[in-house]
Design an enzyme around this catalytic site. Structure first.
Site, PDB file in Angstrom:
ATOM      1  N   ASP A 148       0.823  -1.215   0.000  1.00  0.00           N
ATOM      2  CA  ASP A 148       0.000   0.000   0.000  1.00  0.00           C
ATOM      3  C   ASP A 148       0.859   1.267   0.000  1.00  0.00           C
ATOM      4  O   ASP A 148       2.072   1.220   0.266  1.00  0.00           O
ATOM      5  CB  ASP A 148      -0.912  -0.034   1.243  1.00  0.00           C
ATOM      6  N   ASP A 191     -10.789   1.696  -3.497  1.00  0.00           N
ATOM      7  CA  ASP A 191     -11.318   1.203  -2.227  1.00  0.00           C
ATOM      8  C   ASP A 191     -12.828   1.080  -2.282  1.00  0.00           C
ATOM      9  O   ASP A 191     -13.452   0.676  -1.298  1.00  0.00           O
ATOM     10  CB  ASP A 191     -10.920   2.150  -1.078  1.00  0.00           C
TER      11      ASP A 191
HETATM   12  C1  GLA Z   1      -5.767   1.720   2.192  1.00  0.00           C
HETATM   13  C2  GLA Z   1      -6.165   0.611   1.240  1.00  0.00           C
HETATM   14  C3  GLA Z   1      -7.246  -0.235   1.870  1.00  0.00           C
HETATM   15  C4  GLA Z   1      -6.763  -0.790   3.184  1.00  0.00           C
HETATM   16  C5  GLA Z   1      -6.294   0.323   4.090  1.00  0.00           C
HETATM   17  C6  GLA Z   1      -5.638  -0.213   5.334  1.00  0.00           C
HETATM   18  O1  GLA Z   1      -6.792   2.635   2.345  1.00  0.00           O
HETATM   19  O2  GLA Z   1      -6.572   1.143   0.020  1.00  0.00           O
HETATM   20  O3  GLA Z   1      -7.619  -1.265   0.995  1.00  0.00           O
HETATM   21  O4  GLA Z   1      -5.720  -1.702   2.947  1.00  0.00           O
HETATM   22  O5  GLA Z   1      -5.369   1.179   3.435  1.00  0.00           O
HETATM   23  O6  GLA Z   1      -5.221   0.789   6.174  1.00  0.00           O
END
Ligand code: GLA
Length: 721
Positions: free
Chosen positions: A465, A523
């Site tokens: 990430d 997301d």
């Molecule tokens: C980001 C990612 C999510 C999740 C969060 C965890 O927002 O896009 O899918 O993994 O971090 O903190």
């Protein structure tokens, strides 16, 4: 068609016009004479042309000399700038440190051709054109490659042959587009709403999209396409560019008042960010340019085929994945996850991914990034028992990490405050800082942490990430460092797959793609949004790279409630997975998920190798697309309503991309409780469970669709008889 490859001829020897041809595309480059080479044509295949034809094309391309202009016919060279009489935005810009303003002015690049080299390989025809500014002591290599799939890659390498350092402002190439390419498409977006199309005319001046996020960003232009008026998925000529780079980028289209129009995509350099020392060189990011005579579908045809030709495509079959984020967020424990593991295995999940919250002190998103050891408070015996349970249930184990980041509240920051980018005054973003990967020791430290995790546990997959913008003019170094870090890790652990995630889909580009096996497009798991996000993301990226998860009935990011079949059908067209606490679902829901998982397993070969076809629908509420096998023996199409359909009698939907001369059986594929249909009577073919029709009719006259209620999805399979 092919001219002789040349090796370092003297300047006066340069008298060659190159014609590169592949997959319906021609690129003609006039590299004769002492000037910087000029692209005479980039577009539709011109057929075989001999030297005489090419010379005639060059002659015919030479314009008049208009009033109040330079006194020679204007040539839009690959590195056009003031020295060529081009007053538009240059793609190549540098200045010598320590020059007086006068010397600097004298040194506005005056490039002359030195040599060119051509190599025709099976995978690409490559031209390297070397040009030089003697006075400035700068040599530039301009690379143009036409791949076997008809995709045109270009980049510039700047060599500093002088004594003082050279400041680079831009290192790219300008491509010409014809006047008829007057309609533009690019993208903007927000978190959970990535890749929203922007359409408009190309007017005099510059339409530029710049990303200064230190990653593509949610509003990344992604692709900038110029096309004939009204170009669409199925129709029109399109010229598109993409900057294959995961840091700051600039893409632009410019129509000059003179007449010529240009398209460019490159890395965006902050002042002083890239300095080329004496005797050194800098190679700019690749720009990926794609021409299509068949609308945007022709763009995805070329990019998908090219990406799929790479040496290390993501391993297939793509496993069905469950990610714990929206199921439990930070509320992790073995007791909590055991039922989820059991339910995941029951519905047929093949990979179980533990998201954020497992490492030392990470109970929320305010702290602990950088402390990549397992938190004994949450996992008293480490991750071992969890990994064992996952394996015992027949699944692979995956883990979330965010290696390029550091929380101010972390053991790492306390030990190495100097590793935080912009120490002190910098803004926090999601309560975190970026880790300065070029700080001595920082990248090694991250590597060692990840390496230790991968040695300790049997981890098949890392969700990598990147949850903040850099907000620091260090994007170049940081991006180069992350590529190197991922590659080093992959070399040490060749079996481990990596997914690029950045607060959802803020970092997915063709620069990152060779380093990873999967990307997380957003997301947002709301199928209404995902239908749109995937429609545009697949313009470049093949569906097997795109994580596509079934979320809870009520989407966590939008609050919209969607039918099960709509959610399942949407997630089918990617690297499918689940982002839902399936331990809390009913037996009936789990049975539906299991049936869907079987469907995915049965069809993923087709879905991850076939041709993506998007249909121009008459009603914007209807999003229709499919994947057609390359031999056109079968196809799976999805017809979804992302809004209330406009007509009570929806117009017949055409299905392009099939074999016109073959007959197909078309049949609805049941999925969960099926689409909700508003009709007293369905079209007979639908009521009868299918119909047989020639491909030609399917493409031309189409089939009347049942009237879908808003936010429904109909899945159709096509089998050649
Ligand atoms: C980001 C990612 C999510 C999740 C969060 C965890 O927002 O896009 O899918 O993994 O971090 O903190």
């Amino acid at each position: 068609m092919r001219s002789r490859p040349r090796r370092s001829p003297s300047r006066s020897d340069l008298r060659v016009i190159h014609h590169l041809r592949a997959a319906g595309v021609s690129v003609v480059v006039d590299a004769r004479g002492a000037g910087v080479p000029v692209v005479l044509h980039w577009g539709r295949d011109l057929g075989p042309l001999d030297d005489e034809d090419l010379a005639a094309l060059a002659a015919a391309s030479t314009p008049a000399v208009p009033p109040s202009s330079i006194d020679v016919p204007f040539r839009l060279t690959l590195a056009a700038g003031l020295g060529d009489g081009w007053t538009g935005r240059p793609a190549l810009q540098f200045s010598r440190r320590g020059d007086t303003p006068a010397a600097r002015a004298a040194r506005a690049p005056r490039l002359r051709a030195v040599r060119e080299r051509r190599e025709d390989r099976a995978e690409a025809s490559a031209l390297r054109m070397t040009v030089r500014d003697d006075e400035a002591a700068v040599t530039v290599e301009l690379d143009l490659e036409l791949t076997a799939q008809g995709l045109l890659r270009s980049r510039a390498t700047v060599h500093n042959d002088g004594v003082e350092p050279l400041d680079l402002a831009a290192a790219g190439i300008l491509l010409p587009i014809p006047a008829r390419a007057g309609d533009l498409l690019d993208f903007t977006g927000l978190w959970a709403r990535e890749r929203r199309p922007i359409r408009g005319p190309l007017r005099d001046g510059i339409h530029a999209r710049e990303s200064r996020h230190g990653r593509g960003g949610h509003d990344n232009a992604f692709v900038l396409a110029a096309g004939t008026p009204g170009f669409s998925f199925e129709a029109g000529e399109v010229w598109a560019v993409h900057a294959a780079w995961s840091g700051d980028t600039a893409v632009w289209a410019e129509r000059s008042a003179l007449g010529p129009s240009t398209l460019a995509a490159q890395e965006l350099l902050a002042p002083g960010e890239v300095v080329v020392d004496a005797g050194r060189r800098h190679t700019g990011a690749w720009s990926v340019a794609v021409y299509s005579a068949e609308g945007l579908n022709g763009i995805s045809d070329r990019t998908h085929a090219w990406v799929r030709s790479w040496q290390a495509p993501p391993p297939r079959p793509r496993p069905l994945t469950l990610n714990t984020w929206e199921a439990v967020y930070f509320d992790q424990s073995l007791e909590k996850l055991e039922p989820l593991i059991a339910a995941a295995a029951e519905v047929g999940v093949e990979r179980f991914v533990l998201d954020d919250g497992w490492f030392l002190g990470r109970r929320d998103d305010r702290r602990a990034l950088g402390d990549w050891t397992v938190d004994p408070q949450v996992w008293p015996q480490g991750l071992g028992p969890l990994v064992e349970r996952v394996h015992a249930a027949g699944m692979q184990f995956g883990l979330w990490v965010e290696p390029e980041m550091i929380s101010a509240d972390s053991a790492l920051a306390r030990e190495h405050p100097e590793w935080m980018l912009g120490r002190g005054g910098d803004l926090e973003w999601r309560f975190q800082r970026a880790l300065d990967l070029s700080a001595p020791g920082a990248a090694d430290h991250v590597f060692e942490c990840l390496d230790a995790l991968l040695r300790t546990y049997d981890i098949a997959f890392l969700k990598w990430d990147h949850n903040r913008d850099l907000l620091h003019a260090r994007a170049h170094a940081q991006t180069a460092a992350v590529y190197a870090l991922i590659d080093r890790l992959r070399a040490a652990h060749p079996g481990v797959e990596i997914e690029s995630c950045a607060s959802g889909g803020a970092r997915l580009d063709i620069g990152m793609l060779p380093h990873v096996d999967r990307v997380w497009p957003s997301d947002c798991n709301d199928p209404v949004e995902r239908q749109r996000i995937h429609a545009w993301t697949t313009l470049l990226l093949p569906p097997e790279y795109l994580g596509a998860h079934v979320g809870a009935p009520e989407a966590h990011t939008t609050g919209r409630t969607a039918a099960t079949s709509f959610r399942l059908g949407t997630a089918l067209f990617g690297s499918a997975g689940i982002e839902w606490n399936v331990a809390q679902t009913s037996e009936g829901e789990r049975a539906q998920l299991a049936a869907w998982a079987d469907e995915y397993r049965r069809r993923r070969d087709l879905l991850h190798s076939g041709r993506v076809v998007r249909i121009d629908t008459d009603d914007p509420a209807v999003v229709a697309h499919g994947v057609v096998a390359h031999d056109r023996s079968e196809a799976l199409f999805s017809v979804a309503t992302v809004d209330t359909p406009a007509a009570a009698l929806p117009p017949a939907l055409r299905f392009p991309g099939l074999d016109a001369d073959a007959r197909y059986r078309v049949a609805p594929v049941p999925i969960a409780d099926g689409p909700r249909i508003i009709a007293d009577q369905d079209p007979p073919w639908y009521r009868d469970g299918g119909i047989e029709l020639p491909g030609r009719l399917l493409a031309e006259t189409g089939l009347p669709m049942p009237l879908l209620a808003p936010e429904q999805l109909l899945l159709l399979e096509f089998t050649r008889l």
